[in-house]
Design a protein around this motif. Structure first.
Motif, PDB file in Angstrom:
ATOM      1  N   ARG A  19       0.827  -1.210   0.000  1.00 15.37           N
ATOM      2  CA  ARG A  19       0.000   0.000   0.000  1.00 15.37           C
ATOM      3  C   ARG A  19       0.862   1.262   0.000  1.00 15.37           C
ATOM      4  O   ARG A  19       0.541   2.253  -0.656  1.00 15.37           O
ATOM      5  CB  ARG A  19      -0.926   0.002   1.215  1.00 15.37           C
ATOM      6  N   ALA A  20       1.969   1.214   0.742  1.00 19.35           N
ATOM      7  CA  ALA A  20       2.866   2.364   0.760  1.00 19.35           C
ATOM      8  C   ALA A  20       3.438   2.614  -0.626  1.00 19.35           C
ATOM      9  O   ALA A  20       3.548   3.767  -1.076  1.00 19.35           O
ATOM     10  CB  ALA A  20       3.986   2.153   1.772  1.00 19.35           C
ATOM     11  N   ILE A  24       3.005   5.865  -3.077  1.00 18.96           N
ATOM     12  CA  ILE A  24       4.100   6.576  -3.728  1.00 18.96           C
ATOM     13  C   ILE A  24       3.787   6.782  -5.213  1.00 18.96           C
ATOM     14  O   ILE A  24       4.011   7.876  -5.770  1.00 18.96           O
ATOM     15  CB  ILE A  24       5.422   5.804  -3.542  1.00 18.96           C
ATOM     16  N   LEU A  25       3.257   5.753  -5.856  1.00 18.32           N
ATOM     17  CA  LEU A  25       2.894   5.889  -7.268  1.00 18.32           C
ATOM     18  C   LEU A  25       1.811   6.945  -7.459  1.00 18.32           C
ATOM     19  O   LEU A  25       1.849   7.726  -8.412  1.00 18.32           O
ATOM     20  CB  LEU A  25       2.420   4.545  -7.820  1.00 18.32           C
ATOM     21  N   LEU A  26       0.833   6.979  -6.556  1.00 17.46           N
ATOM     22  CA  LEU A  26      -0.223   7.987  -6.635  1.00 17.46           C
ATOM     23  C   LEU A  26       0.367   9.395  -6.504  1.00 17.46           C
ATOM     24  O   LEU A  26      -0.041  10.320  -7.219  1.00 17.46           O
ATOM     25  CB  LEU A  26      -1.256   7.756  -5.530  1.00 17.46           C
ATOM     26  N   LEU A  27       1.311   9.561  -5.585  1.00 13.29           N
ATOM     27  CA  LEU A  27       1.934  10.866  -5.388  1.00 13.29           C
ATOM     28  C   LEU A  27       2.687  11.309  -6.639  1.00 13.29           C
ATOM     29  O   LEU A  27       2.730  12.502  -6.965  1.00 13.29           O
ATOM     30  CB  LEU A  27       2.895  10.820  -4.193  1.00 13.29           C
ATOM     31  N   SER A  47      -7.934   6.490   8.310  1.00 18.61           N
ATOM     32  CA  SER A  47      -6.921   6.458   9.363  1.00 18.61           C
ATOM     33  C   SER A  47      -5.686   5.669   8.909  1.00 18.61           C
ATOM     34  O   SER A  47      -4.550   6.038   9.216  1.00 18.61           O
ATOM     35  CB  SER A  47      -7.495   5.843  10.638  1.00 18.61           C
ATOM     36  N   THR A  48      -5.911   4.597   8.172  1.00 15.68           N
ATOM     37  CA  THR A  48      -4.788   3.806   7.647  1.00 15.68           C
ATOM     38  C   THR A  48      -4.012   4.599   6.606  1.00 15.68           C
ATOM     39  O   THR A  48      -2.777   4.619   6.614  1.00 15.68           O
ATOM     40  CB  THR A  48      -5.298   2.499   7.025  1.00 15.68           C
ATOM     41  N   ALA A  49      -4.738   5.264   5.708  1.00 22.41           N
ATOM     42  CA  ALA A  49      -4.079   6.086   4.690  1.00 22.41           C
ATOM     43  C   ALA A  49      -3.272   7.201   5.337  1.00 22.41           C
ATOM     44  O   ALA A  49      -2.177   7.540   4.879  1.00 22.41           O
ATOM     45  CB  ALA A  49      -5.118   6.657   3.732  1.00 22.41           C
TER      46      ALA A  49
END
Length: 261
Positions: A19-20, A24-27, A47-49
């Protein structure tokens, strides 16, 4: 014909790492990203995000602005400037640590980027109730103590030009009345050598900031001391201010010697 290897998700994949990496890809693909958008894209709770994003900010993979939006951080831009920034932080850290130990409060290294103040490094103070790590945070320069300290080294007309622009992360440009108030405040900052922020960026936070100015040249960097608002008087005490100014002078001299200013 060359054989193509199909890469599949490994059965032992660690979900949090996966997920991390997706985050990073989304950013890298978006200019600004909110926690709600990240949570929806990852299929997780907000909260997880938020926990994942906070870790990326801490490691330099993301930056946060004052409107709680996120963009790709310096660690995602492998350019010469990133190496220079890391060297700058490395040179400044011993000075930050010494100042934090002396004043017993959190200390920050800040740079001005347009109309914003970006926190490059933080050394937290030793007290139980303290301001946390602000590295990666982006705030409007005209409200943060460090940002105002840097702006005070600019001529009035340049301050107006910088602060009249629409902030790149959203928000409203200063009105004529707000600009007049800011200019008056900056005149006070120039006369006393440091700026003050009492609850402007966060209701329970106080800060004092001083620029790393050299002669008549405008500053690009500043140091600030941050504390809970209940200790605002202590960080404005002459001894604390003198420690801040002395640290700025020592760091400025070292950076000039290294050719970083």
């Amino acid at each position: 014909m060359q054989n193509m290897r199909i890469v599949k998700k490994p059965g032992y994949a660690v979900d949090s790492v996966d997920r991390a990496l997706q985050l990073i890809l989304l950013l890298q693909e978006t200019e600004w990203l909110r926690i709600g958008q990240a949570a929806k894209a990852l299929g997780v709770a907000p909260s997880t995000a938020h926990r994942l994003m906070s870790t990326l900010v801490y490691r330099g993979f993301a930056l946060q602005d004052d409107q709680h939006r996120y963009c790709a951080g310096p660690a995602l831009h492998p350019e010469p400037a990133v190496g220079a920034e890391r060297a700058l932080v490395a040179a400044a850290r011993p000075h930050l640590e010494a100042l934090a130990a002396r004043v017993q409060e959190t200390v920050n290294l800040v740079e001005r980027v347009g109309a914003t103040a970006r926190y490059l490094a933080t050394v937290e103070g030793p007290q139980l109730l303290r301001v946390g790590n602000r590295a990666g945070t982006i705030l409007p320069a005209h409200v943060s103590a460090a940002g105002k300290a840097i702006l005070s080294t600019l001529p009035d007309e340049m301050v107006s030009a910088v602060c009249a622009r629409q902030p790149p992360h959203g928000g409203s440009a200063l009105t004529a009345a707000e600009m007049q108030e800011l200019q008056a405040e900056l005149r006070d900052v120039r006369s006393r050598g440091f700026a003050v922020n009492l609850g402007r960026t966060e209701p329970d936070l106080a800060a004092v900031g001083a620029p790393l100015a050299s002669g008549n040249r405008p500053a690009a960097l500043a140091l600030s001391i941050s504390a809970p608002l209940s200790r605002a008087r202590q960080i404005q005490d002459p001894a604390a201010v003198e420690a801040l100014l002395t640290c700025c002078a020592a760091l400025r001299l070292e950076l000039e010697t290294q050719g970083r200013l």
